[in-house]
Design a protein around this motif. Sequence first.
Motif, PDB file in Angstrom:
ATOM      1  N   LEU A   3       0.845  -1.185   0.000  1.00  0.00           N
ATOM      2  CA  LEU A   3       0.000   0.000   0.000  1.00  0.00           C
ATOM      3  C   LEU A   3       0.886   1.242   0.000  1.00  0.00           C
ATOM      4  N   ILE A   4       0.739   2.060  -1.030  1.00  0.00           N
ATOM      5  CA  ILE A   4       1.531   3.282  -1.166  1.00  0.00           C
ATOM      6  C   ILE A   4       0.612   4.476  -0.902  1.00  0.00           C
ATOM      7  N   LEU A   5       0.987   5.280   0.070  1.00  0.00           N
ATOM      8  CA  LEU A   5       0.196   6.444   0.458  1.00  0.00           C
ATOM      9  C   LEU A   5       0.921   7.699  -0.012  1.00  0.00           C
ATOM     10  N   ILE A   6       0.253   8.474  -0.863  1.00  0.00           N
ATOM     11  CA  ILE A   6       0.877   9.633  -1.502  1.00  0.00           C
ATOM     12  C   ILE A   6       0.165  10.917  -1.073  1.00  0.00           C
ATOM     13  N   ARG A   7       0.940  11.856  -0.542  1.00  0.00           N
ATOM     14  CA  ARG A   7       0.359  13.173  -0.256  1.00  0.00           C
ATOM     15  C   ARG A   7       0.578  14.075  -1.468  1.00  0.00           C
ATOM     16  N   HIS A   8      -0.456  14.790  -1.840  1.00  0.00           N
ATOM     17  CA  HIS A   8      -0.392  15.697  -2.987  1.00  0.00           C
ATOM     18  C   HIS A   8       0.753  16.707  -2.828  1.00  0.00           C
ATOM     19  N   GLY A   9       1.176  17.278  -3.938  1.00  0.00           N
ATOM     20  CA  GLY A   9       2.196  18.318  -3.897  1.00  0.00           C
ATOM     21  C   GLY A   9       1.684  19.562  -3.188  1.00  0.00           C
ATOM     22  N   MET A  55     -10.695  15.869  -4.067  1.00  0.00           N
ATOM     23  CA  MET A  55     -10.103  17.204  -4.087  1.00  0.00           C
ATOM     24  C   MET A  55      -9.230  17.381  -5.321  1.00  0.00           C
ATOM     25  N   GLU A  56      -9.301  18.567  -5.918  1.00  0.00           N
ATOM     26  CA  GLU A  56      -8.575  18.838  -7.159  1.00  0.00           C
ATOM     27  C   GLU A  56      -7.064  18.654  -6.995  1.00  0.00           C
ATOM     28  N   ARG A  57      -6.537  19.024  -5.818  1.00  0.00           N
ATOM     29  CA  ARG A  57      -5.099  18.906  -5.605  1.00  0.00           C
ATOM     30  C   ARG A  57      -4.630  17.456  -5.613  1.00  0.00           C
ATOM     31  N   ALA A  58      -5.490  16.550  -5.155  1.00  0.00           N
ATOM     32  CA  ALA A  58      -5.156  15.123  -5.201  1.00  0.00           C
ATOM     33  C   ALA A  58      -5.283  14.590  -6.628  1.00  0.00           C
TER      34      ALA A  58
END
Length: 198
Positions: A3-9, A55-58
């Motif tokens: 499981l890879i968890l990515i936070r948006h820029g 959310m658009e950022r994601a």
Amino acid sequence: MKLILIRHGETEGNHKGLYQGVKDYPLSEKGKLQNLKLKSKLDNINLNKVYYSEMERAKKTADAIFDFSSSEIYFEENSSFNEINFGLWDGRDYKYISTNYSEQFQCFIDDFKIFKFPEGESFKDFYNRVSEGIKEIIKVSKEEDNIAIVAHGGTIRAILCELLGFSYEGFYKFNINHGCYSLLTLYKDSAVLEVLNK
């Protein structure tokens, strides 16, 4: 299962130090660069499924990293992984909130676990929403699947707490950096955190 968890820029709101929940701000130039670097970090990881918040950022981050035309990856927008709704605090900074909502802010500091943001979401509801979302994904996935979730700092904290057994208490034990990924290996009854903020 991986499981890879990515936070948006980083976004313009993040850059200004604003509370950013359901209010969307565009990615900053730094955030766009972070996403490009993140894409190269993930190039050698084969994924079966990618989930991302509304959310658009994601969505912009997911679009920058992954090839949405790929028939080998299942893509799904999932509201379970939206950031917490800060209500009237959304889009405001610490100084404004601590001055104009001083009593409520102190209640938040005293015990965030029982706090409900004014005209927003309670922490408990947020945590439960995210927890149910990740449990459902695990339930419908195979042991050999590699899954990515593109979401937010709060969302990723909640997932880590749920899967690593910290519950609410561990929420602020993690710093989740913009434009980075964390990796867990999931077993039948446990999870191991392999990478944090790479």
